[in-house]
Design a protein around this motif. Sequence first.
Motif, PDB file in Angstrom:
ATOM      1  N   PRO A 147       0.799  -1.235   0.000  1.00 51.06           N
ATOM      2  CA  PRO A 147       0.000   0.000   0.000  1.00 51.06           C
ATOM      3  C   PRO A 147       0.825   1.275   0.000  1.00 51.06           C
ATOM      4  CG  PRO A 147      -0.154  -1.138   2.122  1.00 51.06           C
ATOM      5  CD  PRO A 147       0.500  -2.078   1.172  1.00 51.06           C
ATOM      6  N   ALA A 148       2.025   1.285   0.585  1.00 54.44           N
ATOM      7  CA  ALA A 148       2.823   2.514   0.634  1.00 54.44           C
ATOM      8  C   ALA A 148       3.511   2.802  -0.698  1.00 54.44           C
ATOM      9  CB  ALA A 148       3.878   2.410   1.738  1.00 54.44           C
ATOM     10  N   GLY A 149       3.631   1.800  -1.561  1.00 54.58           N
ATOM     11  CA  GLY A 149       4.366   1.992  -2.806  1.00 54.58           C
ATOM     12  C   GLY A 149       5.864   1.863  -2.613  1.00 54.58           C
ATOM     13  N   TYR A 150       6.281   1.519  -1.411  1.00 55.30           N
ATOM     14  CA  TYR A 150       7.697   1.287  -1.135  1.00 55.30           C
ATOM     15  C   TYR A 150       7.822   0.323   0.033  1.00 55.30           C
ATOM     16  CZ  TYR A 150       7.048   4.649   2.683  1.00 55.30           C
ATOM     17  OH  TYR A 150       6.601   5.296   3.808  1.00 55.30           O
ATOM     18  N   GLN A 151       9.008  -0.258   0.128  1.00 61.31           N
ATOM     19  CA  GLN A 151       9.328  -1.190   1.205  1.00 61.31           C
ATOM     20  C   GLN A 151      10.478  -0.606   2.012  1.00 61.31           C
ATOM     21  OE1 GLN A 151      11.638  -4.627   0.007  1.00 61.31           O
ATOM     22  NE2 GLN A 151      10.459  -5.984   1.344  1.00 61.31           N
ATOM     23  N   ILE A 152      10.387  -0.653   3.346  1.00 62.95           N
ATOM     24  CA  ILE A 152      11.489  -0.199   4.183  1.00 62.95           C
ATOM     25  C   ILE A 152      12.482  -1.347   4.340  1.00 62.95           C
ATOM     26  CG2 ILE A 152      12.179   0.693   6.427  1.00 62.95           C
ATOM     27  CD1 ILE A 152       9.463   1.943   6.715  1.00 62.95           C
ATOM     28  N   THR A 153      13.737  -1.084   3.944  1.00 65.64           N
ATOM     29  CA  THR A 153      14.778  -2.113   3.954  1.00 65.64           C
ATOM     30  C   THR A 153      16.090  -1.489   4.404  1.00 65.64           C
ATOM     31  OG1 THR A 153      15.871  -3.807   2.606  1.00 65.64           O
ATOM     32  CG2 THR A 153      15.279  -1.741   1.504  1.00 65.64           C
ATOM     33  N   GLN A 154      17.202  -2.185   4.212  1.00 63.75           N
ATOM     34  CA  GLN A 154      18.525  -1.669   4.559  1.00 63.75           C
ATOM     35  C   GLN A 154      19.467  -1.879   3.374  1.00 63.75           C
ATOM     36  OE1 GLN A 154      19.263  -3.753   8.438  1.00 63.75           O
ATOM     37  NE2 GLN A 154      19.352  -1.663   9.251  1.00 63.75           N
ATOM     38  N   GLN A 155      19.410  -0.985   2.415  1.00 63.62           N
ATOM     39  CA  GLN A 155      20.198  -1.118   1.210  1.00 63.62           C
ATOM     40  C   GLN A 155      21.627  -0.613   1.374  1.00 63.62           C
ATOM     41  OE1 GLN A 155      19.782  -2.486  -1.631  1.00 63.62           O
ATOM     42  NE2 GLN A 155      21.357  -1.559  -2.930  1.00 63.62           N
ATOM     43  N   ARG A 156      21.795   0.568   1.968  1.00 64.34           N
ATOM     44  CA  ARG A 156      23.118   1.208   2.030  1.00 64.34           C
ATOM     45  C   ARG A 156      24.009   0.605   3.107  1.00 64.34           C
ATOM     46  NH1 ARG A 156      21.491   6.979   3.504  1.00 64.34           N
ATOM     47  NH2 ARG A 156      19.861   5.793   4.569  1.00 64.34           N
ATOM     48  N   LEU A 157      23.488   0.465   4.296  1.00 62.03           N
ATOM     49  CA  LEU A 157      24.308   0.019   5.428  1.00 62.03           C
ATOM     50  C   LEU A 157      23.494  -0.959   6.271  1.00 62.03           C
ATOM     51  CD1 LEU A 157      27.065   0.398   6.737  1.00 62.03           C
ATOM     52  CD2 LEU A 157      26.118   2.267   8.087  1.00 62.03           C
ATOM     53  N   PRO A 158      23.581  -2.266   5.978  1.00 59.44           N
ATOM     54  CA  PRO A 158      22.788  -3.274   6.704  1.00 59.44           C
ATOM     55  C   PRO A 158      23.321  -3.504   8.103  1.00 59.44           C
ATOM     56  CG  PRO A 158      24.223  -4.343   5.131  1.00 59.44           C
ATOM     57  CD  PRO A 158      24.386  -2.865   4.907  1.00 59.44           C
ATOM     58  N   ILE A 159      22.571  -4.269   8.881  1.00 58.48           N
ATOM     59  CA  ILE A 159      22.906  -4.469  10.288  1.00 58.48           C
ATOM     60  C   ILE A 159      24.073  -5.430  10.481  1.00 58.48           C
ATOM     61  CG2 ILE A 159      21.295  -6.372  10.670  1.00 58.48           C
ATOM     62  CD1 ILE A 159      20.612  -5.020  13.372  1.00 58.48           C
ATOM     63  N   ALA A 160      24.326  -6.350   9.532  1.00 55.74           N
ATOM     64  CA  ALA A 160      25.421  -7.318   9.668  1.00 55.74           C
ATOM     65  C   ALA A 160      26.030  -7.610   8.307  1.00 55.74           C
ATOM     66  CB  ALA A 160      24.926  -8.604  10.314  1.00 55.74           C
ATOM     67  N   VAL A 161      27.367  -7.764   8.263  1.00 54.99           N
ATOM     68  CA  VAL A 161      28.067  -8.002   6.996  1.00 54.99           C
ATOM     69  C   VAL A 161      29.227  -8.979   7.205  1.00 54.99           C
ATOM     70  CG1 VAL A 161      27.511  -5.722   6.038  1.00 54.99           C
ATOM     71  CG2 VAL A 161      29.582  -6.007   7.403  1.00 54.99           C
ATOM     72  N   ASN A 162      29.708  -9.507   6.079  1.00 55.61           N
ATOM     73  CA  ASN A 162      30.968 -10.278   6.025  1.00 55.61           C
ATOM     74  C   ASN A 162      31.010 -11.454   7.004  1.00 55.61           C
ATOM     75  OD1 ASN A 162      31.824  -8.374   4.132  1.00 55.61           O
ATOM     76  ND2 ASN A 162      32.840  -7.116   5.681  1.00 55.61           N
ATOM     77  N   GLY A 163      30.086 -12.396   6.824  1.00 52.54           N
ATOM     78  CA  GLY A 163      30.063 -13.588   7.662  1.00 52.54           C
ATOM     79  C   GLY A 163      30.372 -14.841   6.867  1.00 52.54           C
ATOM     80  N   SER A 164      30.099 -15.979   7.449  1.00 50.24           N
ATOM     81  CA  SER A 164      30.325 -17.258   6.776  1.00 50.24           C
ATOM     82  C   SER A 164      29.381 -18.307   7.336  1.00 50.24           C
ATOM     83  CB  SER A 164      31.778 -17.718   6.948  1.00 50.24           C
ATOM     84  OG  SER A 164      32.075 -17.930   8.312  1.00 50.24           O
ATOM     85  N   LEU A 165      29.021 -19.242   6.478  1.00 46.75           N
ATOM     86  CA  LEU A 165      28.155 -20.358   6.862  1.00 46.75           C
ATOM     87  C   LEU A 165      28.838 -21.650   6.447  1.00 46.75           C
ATOM     88  CD1 LEU A 165      25.435 -21.662   7.722  1.00 46.75           C
ATOM     89  CD2 LEU A 165      24.613 -21.231   5.397  1.00 46.75           C
ATOM     90  N   LYS A 181      32.172 -27.570   3.938  1.00 40.79           N
ATOM     91  CA  LYS A 181      32.322 -26.499   2.962  1.00 40.79           C
ATOM     92  C   LYS A 181      31.805 -25.204   3.577  1.00 40.79           C
ATOM     93  CE  LYS A 181      32.420 -29.038  -1.361  1.00 40.79           C
ATOM     94  NZ  LYS A 181      32.101 -28.937  -2.811  1.00 40.79           N
ATOM     95  N   THR A 182      32.241 -24.084   3.003  1.00 41.93           N
ATOM     96  CA  THR A 182      31.864 -22.782   3.545  1.00 41.93           C
ATOM     97  C   THR A 182      31.377 -21.875   2.433  1.00 41.93           C
ATOM     98  OG1 THR A 182      33.490 -22.962   5.334  1.00 41.93           O
ATOM     99  CG2 THR A 182      32.667 -20.768   4.837  1.00 41.93           C
ATOM    100  N   VAL A 183      30.308 -21.165   2.693  1.00 39.33           N
ATOM    101  CA  VAL A 183      29.811 -20.135   1.776  1.00 39.33           C
ATOM    102  C   VAL A 183      29.854 -18.801   2.516  1.00 39.33           C
ATOM    103  CG1 VAL A 183      27.411 -20.624   2.456  1.00 39.33           C
ATOM    104  CG2 VAL A 183      27.866 -19.370   0.350  1.00 39.33           C
ATOM    105  N   ARG A 184      30.288 -17.768   1.819  1.00 36.79           N
ATOM    106  CA  ARG A 184      30.388 -16.455   2.449  1.00 36.79           C
ATOM    107  C   ARG A 184      29.010 -15.808   2.593  1.00 36.79           C
ATOM    108  NH1 ARG A 184      33.785 -13.537  -1.755  1.00 36.79           N
ATOM    109  NH2 ARG A 184      32.707 -15.090  -3.042  1.00 36.79           N
ATOM    110  N   VAL A 185      28.823 -15.124   3.699  1.00 37.72           N
ATOM    111  CA  VAL A 185      27.592 -14.356   3.925  1.00 37.72           C
ATOM    112  C   VAL A 185      27.916 -12.901   3.641  1.00 37.72           C
ATOM    113  CG1 VAL A 185      25.848 -13.657   5.599  1.00 37.72           C
ATOM    114  CG2 VAL A 185      26.792 -15.980   5.673  1.00 37.72           C
ATOM    115  N   LYS A 186      27.306 -12.354   2.610  1.00 34.59           N
ATOM    116  CA  LYS A 186      27.584 -10.964   2.238  1.00 34.59           C
ATOM    117  C   LYS A 186      26.993  -9.997   3.253  1.00 34.59           C
ATOM    118  CE  LYS A 186      26.987  -7.553  -1.447  1.00 34.59           C
ATOM    119  NZ  LYS A 186      26.405  -7.282  -2.779  1.00 34.59           N
TER     120      LYS A 186
END
Length: 519
Positions: A147-165, A181-186
Amino acid sequence: MAAPMLRWGCRGRRWALAWVDGGSCHRRGAPTGSTSNRIRGQSSLAQQPLRTAQKPRKGEHKWAAVVGLEIHAQISSNSKLFSGSQVRFSAPPNSLVSFFDASLPGTLPVLNRRCVEAAVMTGLALNCHINKKSLFDRKHYFYADLPAGYQITQQRLPIAVNGSLTYGISAGKERGQVIPKTVRVKQIQLEQDSGKSLHDDLRSQTLVDLNRAGVGLLEVVLEPDLSCGEEAATAVRELQLILQALGTSQANMADYEIQRQISELENGGEILNETRSFHEKLGCTVSMRDKEAKQDYRFMPEPNLPPLLLYDATSLPTDADPQQVINIDQIREMLPELPSVTRERLVQQYGMLPEHSFTLLNEVGLLEFFQNVIKETRAEPKKVTSWVLNIFLGYLKQENLAVSESPVTPSALAELLDLLDSRTISSSAAKQVFEELWKREGKTPGQIVSEKQLELMQDRGALEQFCYSVMKDHPQVVMDVKKGNPRAINKLIGLVRKATLNRADPAVIKEILEKQLSL
């Protein structure tokens, strides 16, 4: 010749299919734009169109996948991300909608503390760097259920970065070896969900339910480090286990797509840029929205939300109100045992193989079942492991049942293993008892053993007589034993067991035979 290739980006899955020739993998171009859908027991797919000088014939080329995942997990929270509306599944349509959810003028977002804590907890569990300052943005797109025509998100500076799984892939001849095996979490970011469009084909109309609008989501973005559907599915399953262990999401997810694209390409088809949803009943993906046009989301800073500030033990103000700030170190101390740690504990505590620990965790409810059996039986943990993974799990898979649907309870299996451990019954009799338990007749293992007279013979004198009779009736086998044939003694044991209707302990039979033969 240009290599037939495909690369596609999506909210839910990013795959690249590449033609592999002579051991080399050819692929070209990165996905442009993104899609806007979520995963909640379904997967969303968006694909780039095929660009190739010559379309491949069916079976002509081998295809290799390069897979990245963008996974939306609904946060387990009583209320929505920016409003106090309740979050509840299967509520009547539009019954859980606040003024803010409906985007009425003058309404403002209020950030849900629980959702922020869930994001921090998930980031820590995935070895991410937690940004002490993160920002919210508006992502514009126009759907009837937004309904707002937009979604509130975190595009520029997210809460967590550079992890691994880290996850494990089964390998080896019998797939008994687990290769880590390991995959990087962006990044991990907070964002709000959209509503739900309900399409009524009979009346040619679409109805909108806004109960889901504004529900908090965790978007977990994995780098394209995966090379096949099995790796993607295993990585998603590991993430699912982590989210469930943390309690940050129920993490109901599904995975499907590579084979559909391969089939489409080999039959001369074209892969469209579209959003696809996973249809649970059909077991395949179905088209939802055309994404051929380039998307311009017109990102802009969210003016109604200030930067999200987090603290750790060193930066926390001395006069801070604990209810008004979030302490990263405090959340770190509250982290529960994660699946990788649980597996290590199982291996060390019960002496099981690593691959067995993976199976116990990967099957929903199986670890709890195993632990309950362990608590109630005197049998050795290795025997419990063998019965749970081989007999019990085998029956479940044969009838396609979940652990929660099993007719055999942990208590019943524990009692059966006690009977086996005390040599009241033989191994073959125990399997017969288990089969009877599976029939849901409400009988205990003890009752089944008694009714069917499956107890091992305790009368040694009677057993000695059986052994004597068998040797008398099979002189040639006795002669072979005395000549040193190692298989002959086993044949005599089998004949005695047959004579006793499998109610004799093979070890006791062997002891008696060796004594009577003076071996």
